[in-house]
Design a protein around this motif. Structure first.
Motif, PDB file in Angstrom:
ATOM      1  N   PHE A  87     165.095 113.689  53.093  1.00 33.31           N
ATOM      2  CA  PHE A  87     165.355 115.121  52.951  1.00 33.31           C
ATOM      3  C   PHE A  87     164.118 115.833  52.400  1.00 33.31           C
ATOM      4  CE2 PHE A  87     166.747 118.700  50.261  1.00 33.31           C
ATOM      5  CZ  PHE A  87     167.303 119.502  51.238  1.00 33.31           C
ATOM      6  N   SER A  88     163.523 115.273  51.362  1.00 32.93           N
ATOM      7  CA  SER A  88     162.319 115.880  50.787  1.00 32.93           C
ATOM      8  C   SER A  88     161.186 115.912  51.802  1.00 32.93           C
ATOM      9  CB  SER A  88     161.882 115.109  49.539  1.00 32.93           C
ATOM     10  OG  SER A  88     162.865 115.158  48.536  1.00 32.93           O
ATOM     11  N   ARG A  89     161.021 114.842  52.555  1.00 35.00           N
ATOM     12  CA  ARG A  89     159.935 114.796  53.525  1.00 35.00           C
ATOM     13  C   ARG A  89     160.186 115.765  54.680  1.00 35.00           C
ATOM     14  NH1 ARG A  89     156.300 111.035  53.170  1.00 35.00           N
ATOM     15  NH2 ARG A  89     155.947 110.868  55.417  1.00 35.00           N
ATOM     16  N   THR A  90     161.441 115.897  55.105  1.00 35.99           N
ATOM     17  CA  THR A  90     161.747 116.841  56.181  1.00 35.99           C
ATOM     18  C   THR A  90     161.521 118.278  55.736  1.00 35.99           C
ATOM     19  OG1 THR A  90     163.398 115.304  57.071  1.00 35.99           O
ATOM     20  CG2 THR A  90     163.513 117.588  57.808  1.00 35.99           C
ATOM     21  N   VAL A  91     161.899 118.592  54.499  1.00 36.39           N
ATOM     22  CA  VAL A  91     161.688 119.947  53.975  1.00 36.39           C
ATOM     23  C   VAL A  91     160.201 120.253  53.873  1.00 36.39           C
ATOM     24  CG1 VAL A  91     161.959 121.377  51.921  1.00 36.39           C
ATOM     25  CG2 VAL A  91     163.898 120.073  52.782  1.00 36.39           C
ATOM     26  N   HIS A  92     159.429 119.341  53.303  1.00 35.16           N
ATOM     27  CA  HIS A  92     157.986 119.577  53.201  1.00 35.16           C
ATOM     28  C   HIS A  92     157.329 119.575  54.577  1.00 35.16           C
ATOM     29  CE1 HIS A  92     158.661 118.783  48.926  1.00 35.16           C
ATOM     30  NE2 HIS A  92     157.457 119.238  48.693  1.00 35.16           N
ATOM     31  N   GLY A  93     157.822 118.742  55.479  1.00 33.40           N
ATOM     32  CA  GLY A  93     157.287 118.762  56.838  1.00 33.40           C
ATOM     33  C   GLY A  93     157.549 120.080  57.532  1.00 33.40           C
ATOM     34  N   GLY A  94     158.702 120.700  57.238  1.00 36.42           N
ATOM     35  CA  GLY A  94     158.993 122.016  57.798  1.00 36.42           C
ATOM     36  C   GLY A  94     158.011 123.057  57.338  1.00 36.42           C
ATOM     37  N   ARG A  95     157.559 122.959  56.105  1.00 32.94           N
ATOM     38  CA  ARG A  95     156.561 123.904  55.620  1.00 32.94           C
ATOM     39  C   ARG A  95     155.274 123.814  56.434  1.00 32.94           C
ATOM     40  NH1 ARG A  95     156.795 123.586  48.982  1.00 32.94           N
ATOM     41  NH2 ARG A  95     158.879 124.522  48.736  1.00 32.94           N
ATOM     42  N   ILE A  96     154.838 122.586  56.686  1.00 34.16           N
ATOM     43  CA  ILE A  96     153.607 122.406  57.458  1.00 34.16           C
ATOM     44  C   ILE A  96     153.784 122.949  58.870  1.00 34.16           C
ATOM     45  CG2 ILE A  96     152.015 120.701  58.400  1.00 34.16           C
ATOM     46  CD1 ILE A  96     151.797 120.987  55.406  1.00 34.16           C
ATOM     47  N   GLU A 229     151.805 120.721  67.409  1.00 35.08           N
ATOM     48  CA  GLU A 229     151.463 120.101  66.123  1.00 35.08           C
ATOM     49  C   GLU A 229     152.257 118.819  65.908  1.00 35.08           C
ATOM     50  OE1 GLU A 229     152.083 118.828  62.199  1.00 35.08           O
ATOM     51  OE2 GLU A 229     153.615 120.053  63.183  1.00 35.08           O
ATOM     52  N   SER A 230     153.545 118.865  66.210  1.00 36.06           N
ATOM     53  CA  SER A 230     154.378 117.668  66.051  1.00 36.06           C
ATOM     54  C   SER A 230     153.945 116.561  67.005  1.00 36.06           C
ATOM     55  CB  SER A 230     155.854 118.019  66.281  1.00 36.06           C
ATOM     56  OG  SER A 230     156.298 118.977  65.343  1.00 36.06           O
ATOM     57  N   GLY A 247     156.115 115.569  62.861  1.00 34.03           N
ATOM     58  CA  GLY A 247     155.523 114.611  63.787  1.00 34.03           C
ATOM     59  C   GLY A 247     155.184 113.300  63.120  1.00 34.03           C
ATOM     60  N   ASN A 248     154.620 113.354  61.900  1.00 34.89           N
ATOM     61  CA  ASN A 248     154.287 112.126  61.183  1.00 34.89           C
ATOM     62  C   ASN A 248     155.534 111.334  60.806  1.00 34.89           C
ATOM     63  OD1 ASN A 248     151.503 112.396  61.258  1.00 34.89           O
ATOM     64  ND2 ASN A 248     151.405 113.565  59.366  1.00 34.89           N
ATOM     65  N   ILE A 249     156.588 112.040  60.397  1.00 31.54           N
ATOM     66  CA  ILE A 249     157.825 111.349  60.031  1.00 31.54           C
ATOM     67  C   ILE A 249     158.397 110.597  61.232  1.00 31.54           C
ATOM     68  CG2 ILE A 249     160.194 111.666  59.223  1.00 31.54           C
ATOM     69  CD1 ILE A 249     159.214 114.129  57.686  1.00 31.54           C
ATOM     70  N   MET A 250     158.426 111.252  62.389  1.00 26.84           N
ATOM     71  CA  MET A 250     158.946 110.588  63.583  1.00 26.84           C
ATOM     72  C   MET A 250     158.039 109.455  64.041  1.00 26.84           C
ATOM     73  SD  MET A 250     160.630 113.685  65.836  1.00 26.84           S
ATOM     74  CE  MET A 250     159.192 114.764  65.761  1.00 26.84           C
ATOM     75  N   ALA A 251     156.726 109.625  63.878  1.00 25.42           N
ATOM     76  CA  ALA A 251     155.792 108.568  64.267  1.00 25.42           C
ATOM     77  C   ALA A 251     155.982 107.328  63.401  1.00 25.42           C
ATOM     78  CB  ALA A 251     154.355 109.082  64.165  1.00 25.42           C
ATOM     79  N   GLU A 252     156.219 107.516  62.109  1.00 25.09           N
ATOM     80  CA  GLU A 252     156.418 106.381  61.223  1.00 25.09           C
ATOM     81  C   GLU A 252     157.753 105.686  61.476  1.00 25.09           C
ATOM     82  OE1 GLU A 252     156.081 108.165  57.423  1.00 25.09           O
ATOM     83  OE2 GLU A 252     153.890 108.331  57.489  1.00 25.09           O
ATOM     84  N   GLY A 253     158.742 106.424  61.980  1.00 24.68           N
ATOM     85  CA  GLY A 253     160.055 105.839  62.178  1.00 24.68           C
ATOM     86  C   GLY A 253     160.304 105.262  63.552  1.00 24.68           C
ATOM     87  N   ARG A 254     159.349 105.417  64.483  1.00 28.75           N
ATOM     88  CA  ARG A 254     159.617 104.937  65.843  1.00 28.75           C
ATOM     89  C   ARG A 254     159.700 103.418  65.913  1.00 28.75           C
ATOM     90  NH1 ARG A 254     153.787 106.605  68.566  1.00 28.75           N
ATOM     91  NH2 ARG A 254     152.462 105.605  67.005  1.00 28.75           N
ATOM     92  N   ILE A 263     165.715 108.198  60.869  1.00 28.90           N
ATOM     93  CA  ILE A 263     164.340 108.562  60.510  1.00 28.90           C
ATOM     94  C   ILE A 263     163.719 109.446  61.586  1.00 28.90           C
ATOM     95  CG2 ILE A 263     162.043 107.664  59.957  1.00 28.90           C
ATOM     96  CD1 ILE A 263     163.313 105.143  58.929  1.00 28.90           C
ATOM     97  N   ILE A 264     164.093 109.223  62.839  1.00 28.76           N
ATOM     98  CA  ILE A 264     163.584 110.041  63.944  1.00 28.76           C
ATOM     99  C   ILE A 264     164.554 111.164  64.288  1.00 28.76           C
ATOM    100  CG2 ILE A 264     163.045 110.025  66.414  1.00 28.76           C
ATOM    101  CD1 ILE A 264     161.783 107.360  66.108  1.00 28.76           C
ATOM    102  N   LEU A 265     165.838 110.868  64.275  1.00 27.66           N
ATOM    103  CA  LEU A 265     166.829 111.850  64.739  1.00 27.66           C
ATOM    104  C   LEU A 265     166.891 113.082  63.840  1.00 27.66           C
ATOM    105  CD1 LEU A 265     169.777 109.530  65.847  1.00 27.66           C
ATOM    106  CD2 LEU A 265     168.057 110.647  67.267  1.00 27.66           C
ATOM    107  N   ILE A 266     166.773 112.909  62.537  1.00 26.85           N
ATOM    108  CA  ILE A 266     166.920 114.054  61.629  1.00 26.85           C
ATOM    109  C   ILE A 266     165.756 115.036  61.771  1.00 26.85           C
ATOM    110  CG2 ILE A 266     166.958 114.724  59.198  1.00 26.85           C
ATOM    111  CD1 ILE A 266     168.696 112.257  58.679  1.00 26.85           C
ATOM    112  N   PRO A 267     164.493 114.619  61.625  1.00 23.45           N
ATOM    113  CA  PRO A 267     163.410 115.594  61.831  1.00 23.45           C
ATOM    114  C   PRO A 267     163.319 116.069  63.271  1.00 23.45           C
ATOM    115  CG  PRO A 267     162.510 113.393  61.528  1.00 23.45           C
ATOM    116  CD  PRO A 267     163.965 113.311  61.193  1.00 23.45           C
ATOM    117  N   GLY A 268     163.667 115.211  64.230  1.00 22.56           N
ATOM    118  CA  GLY A 268     163.655 115.650  65.624  1.00 22.56           C
ATOM    119  C   GLY A 268     164.677 116.729  65.898  1.00 22.56           C
TER     120      GLY A 268
END
Length: 297
Positions: A87-96, A229-230, A247-254, A263-268
Motif C-alpha cells: 500500500f505504501s509503495r503504491t501510494v508513493h508510486g502514484g506520486r511519481i 513512464e510505467s 512500473g518498478n513495483i510491477m517489474a519486481e513482482g513479475r 504485487i502486479i494486479l494492485i498497482p496495475g
C-alpha cells in the motif's frame, strides 16, 4: 421589519443554492464523462497525497518475515518479495506517476503550442520545423524514449525530458493544423492589412482558437506519459529501481506472479483506473469544447 430580515436571508441562500444545483445537474446530464472522470481522478489524487497518513509503514522498509504476505490488517494490500508494504509503495508510486504525467502534459503543451504557432503562421518556420517533427515521429515512441534514457542518467527528471520529447510532435502538428485552418480567414487578413504586428495577430487572434483542442490534447498526453513512464520502469529503462513507481513495483513482482499475483494486479489496476479517468475527462472536454456537439441536447 426586523423579524423579516432573517427569513429573507434564508430565502436568498436557498435561491442561490438552486441555480448551483441546477447547473451541477445540467453538467452531469450533458457531460457525465467529465464528472465521472474528475471524481475518480480526485479520489486517486487524494489517496496519493494523504495515503501516507493512513499507514505507518515506510515504502522502503524491508521485513523478511513477511515476504509476499497476502492482504492482512497490518498490510491492507499485502507485501512484496522483500516484505515491503504494498500500500505504501503504491501510494508513493502514484506520486511519481502523476507528477510525471502532469509535468509532461504541461511542458509538451506549452513548448508544442509555441512551436506550432510559429510553424503554422510562418511558412519558412513550417518548412524547417515540420521536417524535424516528421523525423521524431518516424521513430517508434518507446524506442525513442529508451534511446534518450540510455544516453542520460536514470532519474525522474530524465524520464520527464524523454517523454516530453516523444510527445512534442503530436502537439506541434495539432496546433499547426488549427493555425492553418484560420490563417487565411477574413478577420486575420483584415488585422494584417490594418497594420497589426505579427506577434499581436498571433497571440490575440490565433492563440485563443488553439486553447480548446490543446486542452483536450493535454489530457491525452498526461495519460500517455503515465503509461510510458510505467512501461519504461517495467523494462528497466525508467526511474531507478529504488524509486517506488507503479512500473518498478510491477517489474519486481513479475517473477513471483504465480505465488503473489497481488504485487502486479494492485498497482496495475490503479494504473488502469487512473488512465481511464484521465481519458474520460478528455472525452468529456472534447464534447464540451466542440461547438457542434455543445448545441446538441
Amino acid at each position: 421589519m426586523a423579524s423579516a430580515s432573517p427569513q429573507t436571508g434564508e430565502n436568498g441562500a436557498e435561491e442561490d443554492q438552486l441555480p448551483r444545483a441546477r447547473s451541477l445537474r445540467h453538467l452531469l446530464r450533458r457531460n457525465p464523462t467529465v464528472v465521472v472522470g474528475a471524481a475518480i481522478l480526485s479520489v486517486i489524487v487524494l489517496i496519493t497525497l494523504f495515503g501516507p497518513l493512513l499507514t505507518v509503514h515506510d515504502p522502503l522498509e524491508i521485513d523478511p518475515l513477511n515476504r509476499m504476505s497476502p492482504p492482512t490488517a497490518d498490510h491492507i494490500l499485502g507485501t512484496d518479495a522483500f516484505g515491503r508494504d504494498l500500500f505504501s509503495r503504491t501510494v508513493h508510486g502514484g506520486r511519481i506517476s502523476l507528477v510525471v504525467g502532469i509535468v509532461v502534459g504541461l511542458f509538451a503543451s506549452i513548448i508544442g503550442l509555441g512551436l506550432g504557432l510559429i510553424g503554422g503562421y510562418s511558412r519558412i518556420g513550417d518548412a524547417i520545423l515540420m521536417r524535424v517533427m516528421d523525423g521524431l515521429m518516424s521513430i517508434p515512441t518507446i524506442l525513442l524514449a529508451i534511446a534518450l534514457m540510455a544516453v542520460t542518467r536514470a532519474s525522474v527528471y530524465t524520464v520527464i525530458f524523454a517523454i516530453t520529447i516523444v510527445e512534442l510532435p503530436r502537439v506541434v502538428r495539432l496546433v499547426r493544423s488549427v493555425v492553418l485552418t484560420i490563417r487565411d480567414q477574413a478577420f486575420i487578413e483584415a488585422a494584417t492589412i490594418s497594420g497589426t504586428r505579427f506577434w499581436k495577430v498571433l497571440f490575440r487572434h490565433i492563440l485563443p482558437n488553439t486553447i480548446a483542442p490543446m486542452t483536450v490534447q493535454a489530457t491525452y498526453i498526461c495519460a500517455a506519459a503515465i503509461l510510458i513512464e510505467s512501461l519504461l520502469s517495467f523494462l528497466g529503462a525508467g526511474t531507478p529501481p529504488e524509486v517506488p513507481s507503479w512500473g518498478n513495483i510491477m517489474a519486481e513482482g513479475r517473477s513471483y506472479f504465480q505465488l503473489a499475483p497481488w504485487i502486479i494486479l494492485i498497482p496495475g489496476t490503479v494504473l488502469a483506473v487512473t488512465v481511464l479517468a484521465i481519458n474520460l475527462m478528455g472525452d468529456g472536454l472534447r464534447d464540451m469544447l466542440d461547438p457542434r456537439l455543445a448545441n446538441q441536447v
